[in-house]
Design a protein around this motif. Structure first.
Motif, PDB file in Angstrom:
ATOM      1  N   UNK A  61       0.823  -1.210   0.000  1.00 29.36           N
ATOM      2  CA  UNK A  61       0.000   0.000   0.000  1.00 29.36           C
ATOM      3  C   UNK A  61       0.858   1.261   0.000  1.00 29.36           C
ATOM      4  N   UNK A  62       1.998   1.233   0.681  1.00 27.69           N
ATOM      5  CA  UNK A  62       2.919   2.381   0.658  1.00 27.69           C
ATOM      6  C   UNK A  62       3.391   2.677  -0.757  1.00 27.69           C
ATOM      7  N   UNK A  63       3.586   1.617  -1.535  1.00 26.16           N
ATOM      8  CA  UNK A  63       4.057   1.795  -2.906  1.00 26.16           C
ATOM      9  C   UNK A  63       3.013   2.409  -3.824  1.00 26.16           C
ATOM     10  N   UNK A  64       1.786   2.507  -3.359  1.00 25.79           N
ATOM     11  CA  UNK A  64       0.734   3.154  -4.143  1.00 25.79           C
ATOM     12  C   UNK A  64       0.786   4.681  -3.992  1.00 25.79           C
ATOM     13  N   UNK A  65       1.595   5.169  -3.068  1.00 20.34           N
ATOM     14  CA  UNK A  65       1.671   6.598  -2.777  1.00 20.34           C
ATOM     15  C   UNK A  65       2.673   7.302  -3.680  1.00 20.34           C
ATOM     16  N   UNK A  66       2.401   8.569  -3.939  1.00 22.68           N
ATOM     17  CA  UNK A  66       3.350   9.366  -4.720  1.00 22.68           C
ATOM     18  C   UNK A  66       4.556   9.711  -3.849  1.00 22.68           C
ATOM     19  N   UNK A  67       5.598  10.189  -4.498  1.00 30.40           N
ATOM     20  CA  UNK A  67       6.829  10.524  -3.791  1.00 30.40           C
ATOM     21  C   UNK A  67       7.302  11.905  -4.207  1.00 30.40           C
ATOM     22  N   UNK A  68       8.244  12.425  -3.448  1.00 27.26           N
ATOM     23  CA  UNK A  68       8.913  13.672  -3.807  1.00 27.26           C
ATOM     24  C   UNK A  68       7.982  14.859  -3.907  1.00 27.26           C
ATOM     25  N   UNK A  69       8.175  15.650  -4.968  1.00 24.01           N
ATOM     26  CA  UNK A  69       7.401  16.880  -5.152  1.00 24.01           C
ATOM     27  C   UNK A  69       5.908  16.594  -5.305  1.00 24.01           C
TER      28      UNK A  69
END
Length: 106
Positions: A61-69
């Protein structure tokens, strides 16, 4: 306690629960589990009647989240702390995600 309904290709697969920021639970829906034609949500979460427990949001589920900006922009626009992984998941994983899994708030 916050919860999200986890769908696989539009079919209810299970419930993801945040009991506290250090305790998460995922449990497959009984009907989904009983249907042998339905796949597991993830290879790391094989179908079982037992619930999965974790001290952090499950990596799938964490990998479904966006990252960075993108994450910073999302958190500001949604007025959600950028470290609130579960809150961002509930707010952004309802539609238009990469893959077959969506998560909708309960």
């Amino acid at each position: 306690m916050r919860q999200g309904a986890v769908y696989m290709n539009g079919k209810l697969a299970g419930i993801l629960t945040e009991i506290s920021p250090t305790e998460y639970v995922f449990k497959y829906d009984d009907t989904y589990y009983a249907d042998d034609m339905q796949p597991a949500v993830s290879l790391t979460l094989p179908k079982t009647q037992q619930e999965y427990r974790s001290a952090y949001l499950f990596p799938f589920f964490s990998n479904m989240l966006s990252e960075g900006r993108n994450r910073i922009v999302q958190s500001r626009m949604l007025h959600i702390d950028e470290n609130d992984h579960f809150g961002i998941l509930l707010a952004t994983a309802q539609t238009d995600v990469a893959g077959a899994v969506t998560v909708k708030p309960l």
